[in-house]
Design a protein around this motif. Sequence first.
Motif, short mmCIF file in Angstrom:
data_model
loop_
_atom_site.label_atom_id
_atom_site.label_comp_id
_atom_site.label_asym_id
_atom_site.label_seq_id
_atom_site.Cartn_x
_atom_site.Cartn_y
_atom_site.Cartn_z
N HIS A 118 -36.31 -117.46 41.19
CA HIS A 118 -35.95 -117.77 42.58
C HIS A 118 -35.35 -116.56 43.29
CE1 HIS A 118 -35.70 -122.21 41.22
NE2 HIS A 118 -36.91 -121.92 41.64
N GLU A 119 -34.51 -115.83 42.60
CA GLU A 119 -33.92 -114.63 43.19
C GLU A 119 -34.99 -113.57 43.47
OE1 GLU A 119 -30.87 -113.59 40.36
OE2 GLU A 119 -29.42 -115.00 41.26
N TRP A 120 -35.94 -113.38 42.54
CA TRP A 120 -37.00 -112.40 42.74
C TRP A 120 -37.88 -112.80 43.92
CZ3 TRP A 120 -42.14 -111.58 43.20
CH2 TRP A 120 -42.59 -110.27 43.02
N PHE A 121 -38.26 -114.07 43.96
CA PHE A 121 -39.08 -114.55 45.09
C PHE A 121 -38.38 -114.26 46.41
CE2 PHE A 121 -40.99 -117.99 42.14
CZ PHE A 121 -42.14 -117.24 41.90
N ALA A 122 -37.11 -114.62 46.53
CA ALA A 122 -36.36 -114.42 47.77
C ALA A 122 -36.28 -112.95 48.14
CB ALA A 122 -34.96 -115.03 47.64
N ALA A 123 -36.05 -112.09 47.16
CA ALA A 123 -35.92 -110.66 47.42
C ALA A 123 -37.24 -110.00 47.80
CB ALA A 123 -35.35 -109.96 46.18
N HIS A 124 -38.36 -110.68 47.56
CA HIS A 124 -39.68 -110.10 47.83
C HIS A 124 -40.46 -110.86 48.89
CE1 HIS A 124 -38.55 -108.13 44.09
NE2 HIS A 124 -39.38 -107.17 44.44
N GLY A 125 -39.72 -111.61 49.74
CA GLY A 125 -40.33 -112.27 50.89
C GLY A 125 -41.17 -113.49 50.58
N ILE A 126 -40.91 -114.13 49.47
CA ILE A 126 -41.65 -115.33 49.07
C ILE A 126 -40.77 -116.55 49.31
CG2 ILE A 126 -42.81 -116.53 47.17
CD1 ILE A 126 -44.20 -113.91 47.85
N THR A 127 -41.31 -117.51 50.02
CA THR A 127 -40.62 -118.78 50.21
C THR A 127 -41.13 -119.75 49.15
OG1 THR A 127 -40.43 -118.45 52.58
CG2 THR A 127 -40.28 -120.73 51.79
N VAL A 128 -40.20 -120.39 48.48
CA VAL A 128 -40.56 -121.40 47.48
C VAL A 128 -40.36 -122.77 48.11
CG1 VAL A 128 -40.02 -122.38 45.23
CG2 VAL A 128 -39.91 -119.90 45.57
N ARG A 129 -41.44 -123.50 48.18
CA ARG A 129 -41.38 -124.87 48.72
C ARG A 129 -41.49 -125.83 47.54
NH1 ARG A 129 -45.19 -126.12 53.44
NH2 ARG A 129 -43.61 -124.90 54.50
N ARG A 130 -40.41 -126.54 47.33
CA ARG A 130 -40.40 -127.51 46.24
C ARG A 130 -41.04 -128.80 46.71
NH1 ARG A 130 -37.57 -126.90 41.87
NH2 ARG A 130 -36.76 -129.03 41.82
N THR A 131 -42.00 -129.26 45.95
CA THR A 131 -42.70 -130.50 46.27
C THR A 131 -43.16 -131.15 44.98
OG1 THR A 131 -44.41 -131.47 47.68
CG2 THR A 131 -44.99 -129.43 46.54
N ARG A 132 -43.44 -132.39 45.07
CA ARG A 132 -43.89 -133.10 43.88
C ARG A 132 -45.37 -132.80 43.63
NH1 ARG A 132 -43.42 -139.54 42.79
NH2 ARG A 132 -44.19 -139.45 40.66
N PHE A 133 -45.67 -132.36 42.42
CA PHE A 133 -47.05 -132.12 42.04
C PHE A 133 -47.63 -133.44 41.54
CE2 PHE A 133 -47.64 -127.31 41.15
CZ PHE A 133 -46.82 -126.97 42.20
N ASP A 134 -48.05 -134.26 42.49
CA ASP A 134 -48.59 -135.58 42.12
C ASP A 134 -49.98 -135.82 42.69
OD1 ASP A 134 -48.04 -135.93 44.80
OD2 ASP A 134 -46.62 -137.56 44.52
N GLY A 135 -50.55 -134.80 43.34
CA GLY A 135 -51.89 -134.93 43.90
C GLY A 135 -51.92 -135.67 45.22
N LYS A 136 -50.75 -136.03 45.76
CA LYS A 136 -50.70 -136.83 46.99
C LYS A 136 -50.01 -136.12 48.14
CE LYS A 136 -50.39 -141.01 44.24
NZ LYS A 136 -49.50 -142.04 43.76
N HIS A 137 -49.15 -135.18 47.87
CA HIS A 137 -48.37 -134.54 48.91
C HIS A 137 -48.95 -133.18 49.27
CE1 HIS A 137 -45.69 -137.72 47.36
NE2 HIS A 137 -45.34 -137.81 48.64
N ASP A 138 -48.13 -132.14 49.32
CA ASP A 138 -48.58 -130.80 49.72
C ASP A 138 -49.55 -130.18 48.73
OD1 ASP A 138 -46.91 -130.83 51.97
OD2 ASP A 138 -45.21 -130.09 50.80
N VAL A 139 -49.45 -130.57 47.48
CA VAL A 139 -50.23 -129.94 46.40
C VAL A 139 -51.28 -130.94 45.91
CG1 VAL A 139 -50.08 -128.93 44.10
CG2 VAL A 139 -48.27 -128.52 45.75
N PRO A 140 -52.54 -130.52 45.85
CA PRO A 140 -53.61 -131.46 45.45
C PRO A 140 -53.72 -131.67 43.94
CG PRO A 140 -54.56 -129.33 46.00
CD PRO A 140 -53.08 -129.23 46.29
N TRP A 141 -52.76 -131.19 43.16
CA TRP A 141 -52.83 -131.27 41.71
C TRP A 141 -51.70 -132.12 41.16
CZ3 TRP A 141 -57.21 -128.97 42.13
CH2 TRP A 141 -57.36 -127.85 42.96
N SER A 142 -51.92 -132.69 39.99
CA SER A 142 -50.87 -133.49 39.35
C SER A 142 -50.49 -132.87 38.00
CB SER A 142 -51.34 -134.93 39.17
OG SER A 142 -52.51 -134.96 38.39
#
Length: 191
Positions: free
Chosen positions: A23-47
């Motif tokens: 998380h610290e590396w992502f933040a320091a390198h301009g990456i936003t981490v979006r936490r979401t449920r990996f259930d194939g129904k929300h933001d992410v099409p995979w479960s």
Amino acid sequence: MSVIIYEDTLQQQHDGDKHKLKHEWFAAHGITVRRTRFDGKHDVPWSFGDYWAEGANIIIDTKSGLSEVSSNLGRDHSRFKREVQRANADGCLLVVLVETTEAETIDDVMSWVNVHCRCCHHYRGKRCNPDNRDDICIRHGTKKPLQGETIAKQITTMQINRGVRFEFVKPENSAKRICELLGVMYETNGD
């Protein structure tokens, strides 16, 4: 403009957890981490998996060392196998990124001794051979935990027959490798 990587909510939050470095590396390198449920129904099409970026047909499943891999290929083998099958059915490459200092290659895995055995006085006293899977654990009276040679064989078989890829990375390099695998551009900051 920030780049987004999706992280499964089943990954522990970073208040003192094992993902703080990422998380610290992502933040320091301009990456936003979006936490979401990996259930194939929300933001992410995979479960399945832990990390994904839009447009990528790769899902990354992180493992915190060879002990977790041992558990996934041993006790949790059926669940892990179903995850690999879902990835195959969805046309995704599942990359298992093992965060460890104990192995850099599959050859290093071959000689790994499970931590449960390393801590056991029977193993240290040479009264137990953990590689002999036919024996019962002297200390616990149960089936012996998977050892490096068996894990290496299972990994090799899965890579050949199941379309899953295993990689080994030091924990401090994990976030960078996740970006590379997902094809995500990041700010270099002199790296």
